[in-house]
Design an enzyme around this catalytic site. Structure first.
Site, mmCIF file in Angstrom:
data_model
loop_
_atom_site.group_PDB
_atom_site.id
_atom_site.type_symbol
_atom_site.label_atom_id
_atom_site.label_comp_id
_atom_site.label_asym_id
_atom_site.label_seq_id
_atom_site.Cartn_x
_atom_site.Cartn_y
_atom_site.Cartn_z
ATOM 1 N N SER A 221 72.582 -28.205 32.497
ATOM 2 C CA SER A 221 73.052 -27.503 33.694
ATOM 3 C C SER A 221 72.094 -26.399 34.123
ATOM 4 O O SER A 221 72.028 -26.050 35.303
ATOM 5 C CB SER A 221 74.447 -26.933 33.466
ATOM 6 O OG SER A 221 74.462 -26.055 32.367
ATOM 7 N N ASP A 222 71.332 -25.840 33.172
ATOM 8 C CA ASP A 222 70.338 -24.825 33.541
ATOM 9 C C ASP A 222 69.228 -25.444 34.379
ATOM 10 O O ASP A 222 68.730 -24.836 35.331
ATOM 11 C CB ASP A 222 69.763 -24.157 32.286
ATOM 12 C CG ASP A 222 69.225 -25.156 31.267
ATOM 13 O OD1 ASP A 222 69.620 -26.339 31.287
ATOM 14 O OD2 ASP A 222 68.393 -24.746 30.429
ATOM 15 N N THR B 146 65.491 -21.764 25.707
ATOM 16 C CA THR B 146 65.641 -22.290 24.348
ATOM 17 C C THR B 146 64.600 -23.373 24.102
ATOM 18 O O THR B 146 63.984 -23.455 23.036
ATOM 19 C CB THR B 146 67.060 -22.873 24.155
ATOM 20 O OG1 THR B 146 68.011 -21.879 24.508
ATOM 21 C CG2 THR B 146 67.273 -23.288 22.709
ATOM 22 N N THR C 266 47.138 -12.023 9.381
ATOM 23 C CA THR C 266 48.131 -13.075 9.637
ATOM 24 C C THR C 266 48.808 -12.918 11.000
ATOM 25 O O THR C 266 48.945 -13.890 11.750
ATOM 26 C CB THR C 266 49.209 -13.069 8.530
ATOM 27 O OG1 THR C 266 48.569 -13.291 7.277
ATOM 28 C CG2 THR C 266 50.237 -14.176 8.764
#
Length: 235
Positions: A88-89, A112, A164
């Protein structure tokens, strides 16, 4: 009444599971007694919809509607095989970009997942590409490798990291920039058309200057799409 975005509110999605925190937050937002008693929901996490739907109805008499339930074809045509598989996004982004730009567009959303969606100037949503999300990839690496500390992604002055954290930042920033450029290149090659490239989501401004293409950042594109869906379906 004029379909303008008046205010944006943010809160951590994990708080949705806390009724106390949810009520405290939403009471500040929902003050106007004359509000239309409808809320539109766009998310890739269905469990949040269930929680919010019950909560809003019980505490504020507001009906929650997921935008897939509405007739999106009034605005854009979903031109893919299985329409139920479109988040839906991504639908909201397609509506927002079509209404605003009226041009062939590639919508790149840093959510996401990192998604690329193609929307034509005629209002056709033609599908897209889904790549791993930036934040999700960082969290996954940190969880899987004991000696990798959590870090915030940003551009390094030099490509070669001297520790790192520098190495991780360089790898993620330049790596995702390369991924984005390559996918946009392949979309151009496939369609052989001109596109406006619209960036939205959390990392839009961070990557804007590091890409080989001219892009536009539209931070609230998804919400603008929701406004249009509301206007066409609830009035």
């Amino acid at each position: 009444n004029n379909f303008k975005v008046k205010k944006i509110n943010y809160f951590d999605s994990k708080n949705i599971s806390s009724k106390k925190l949810l009520k405290k937050k939403l009471k500040k937002i929902i003050k106007n007694k004359h509000l239309h008693k409808i809320a539109l929901f766009s998310s890739v996490v269905p469990k949040y919809q269930t929680i919010l739907k019950k909560f809003l109805k019980r505490n504020f008499n507001i009906n929650l509607k997921e935008i897939k339930e509405k007739n999106i074809n009034k605005i854009v045509k979903i031109n893919i095989k299985n329409k139920k598989q479109v988040g839906s996004d991504r639908i909201a982004n397609a509506v927002g970009v079509y209404k605003k730009y009226k041009f062939n567009c590639i919508v790149l959303d840093f959510g996401t997942a990192t998604t690329f969606d193609v929307v034509t100037k005629n209002g056709n949503y033609n599908g897209g590409i889904i790549a791993p999300g930036v934040s999700l990839s960082i969290k996954s690496l940190v969880r899987s490798a004991d000696q990798i500390p959590f870090f915030n992604i940003k551009k390094q002055k030099k490509i070669i990291g001297k520790n790192t954290i520098e190495a991780l930042r360089s790898g993620f920033y330049e790596g995702y920039s390369g991924l984005i450029d390559r996918i946009i290149f392949k979309i151009y090659k496939y369609y052989k058309k001109s596109f406006k490239i619209i960036l939205t989501g959390g990392y839009a401004y961070l990557f804007k200057k590091n890409l080989n293409y001219k892009v536009i950042v539209d931070k609230f594109l998804t919400i603008k799409g929701l406004v249009e869906i509301y206007r066409h379906n609830f009035l």
